[in-house]
Write a protein that holds these residues in place. Structure first.
Motif, PDB file in Angstrom:
ATOM      1  N   GLU A   6      43.713  29.619  -5.737  1.00 25.74           N
ATOM      2  CA  GLU A   6      45.019  29.983  -5.193  1.00 25.74           C
ATOM      3  C   GLU A   6      46.079  29.279  -6.032  1.00 25.74           C
ATOM      4  OE1 GLU A   6      47.193  30.613  -0.922  1.00 25.74           O
ATOM      5  OE2 GLU A   6      45.678  29.058  -1.069  1.00 25.74           O
ATOM      6  N   ILE A   7      46.887  30.056  -6.771  1.00 26.79           N
ATOM      7  CA  ILE A   7      47.886  29.471  -7.674  1.00 26.79           C
ATOM      8  C   ILE A   7      49.271  29.388  -7.040  1.00 26.79           C
ATOM      9  CG2 ILE A   7      46.670  30.188  -9.752  1.00 26.79           C
ATOM     10  CD1 ILE A   7      48.920  32.394  -9.957  1.00 26.79           C
ATOM     11  N   HIS A   8      49.467  30.091  -5.953  1.00 27.89           N
ATOM     12  CA  HIS A   8      50.739  30.138  -5.229  1.00 27.89           C
ATOM     13  C   HIS A   8      50.356  30.598  -3.829  1.00 27.89           C
ATOM     14  CE1 HIS A   8      54.793  31.679  -4.163  1.00 27.89           C
ATOM     15  NE2 HIS A   8      55.208  30.781  -5.035  1.00 27.89           N
ATOM     16  N   PRO A   9      51.101  30.227  -2.811  1.00 30.33           N
ATOM     17  CA  PRO A   9      50.707  30.671  -1.472  1.00 30.33           C
ATOM     18  C   PRO A   9      50.505  32.194  -1.401  1.00 30.33           C
ATOM     19  CG  PRO A   9      52.460  29.060  -1.313  1.00 30.33           C
ATOM     20  CD  PRO A   9      52.298  29.382  -2.772  1.00 30.33           C
ATOM     21  N   TYR A  22      44.987  38.701 -10.821  1.00 30.93           N
ATOM     22  CA  TYR A  22      45.755  38.118  -9.726  1.00 30.93           C
ATOM     23  C   TYR A  22      45.714  39.075  -8.540  1.00 30.93           C
ATOM     24  CZ  TYR A  22      47.629  35.347 -13.565  1.00 30.93           C
ATOM     25  OH  TYR A  22      47.754  34.534 -14.659  1.00 30.93           O
ATOM     26  N   ALA A  28      54.205  37.949  -2.280  1.00 28.28           N
ATOM     27  CA  ALA A  28      53.613  36.745  -2.863  1.00 28.28           C
ATOM     28  C   ALA A  28      53.546  36.841  -4.389  1.00 28.28           C
ATOM     29  CB  ALA A  28      52.217  36.514  -2.280  1.00 28.28           C
ATOM     30  N   ALA A  32      55.568  34.431  -6.964  1.00 29.85           N
ATOM     31  CA  ALA A  32      54.824  33.627  -7.939  1.00 29.85           C
ATOM     32  C   ALA A  32      55.230  33.937  -9.370  1.00 29.85           C
ATOM     33  CB  ALA A  32      53.325  33.858  -7.761  1.00 29.85           C
TER      34      ALA A  32
END
Length: 124
Positions: A6-9, A22, A28, A32
């Motif tokens: 998980e790179i961003h919520p 991704y 989201a 991101a």
């Protein structure tokens, strides 16, 4: 996938063959910085379920006159019932570096412990 991170919520990244993949909702992915709102399928001027963009940001595909194949930076955006999948093509150098890093990690599994901490060979 084992390398799903998980790179961003709400945005998950994994590696595909020669690409980074991704997944997430429209909101989201835009938050991101993976895509712009105007690039998403279903937006005005875009097909409903899949869009391809050249590395310079122009839409590619049927009727556009732009073809980008597997150029580094090419983005394919797919819409499904769970959200969106964005496939970004990597350069040959990045593909080779990712494969080398994966091979190094597999070669030293399980990680040897040095002083109670995991020690990766080559990263001392």
């Amino acid at each position: 996938m084992l390398d799903r991170v998980e790179i961003h919520p709400g945005v998950f990244r994994s590696s595909g063959y020669g690409s980074m993949v991704y997944r997430g909702t429209a909101e989201a992915l835009v938050a991101a910085g993976v895509v712009e709102q105007s690039e998403l399928p279903g937006q005005p001027g875009n097909p409903k379920t899949m869009c391809t963009f050249t590395p310079d940001g122009r839409r590619a595909g049927r009727g556009t006159g732009n073809y980008c194949g597997a150029e580094p930076g090419r983005k394919r955006i797919f819409k499904d019932r769970n959200g969106f999948t964005v496939d970004v093509q990597l350069s040959l150098d990045l593909i080779a570096a990712a494969e080398a890093a994966k091979a190094r990690l597999q070669a030293c599994w399980p990680f040897p412990l040095v002083g109670g901490m995991a020690f990766l060979q080559g990263n001392a």
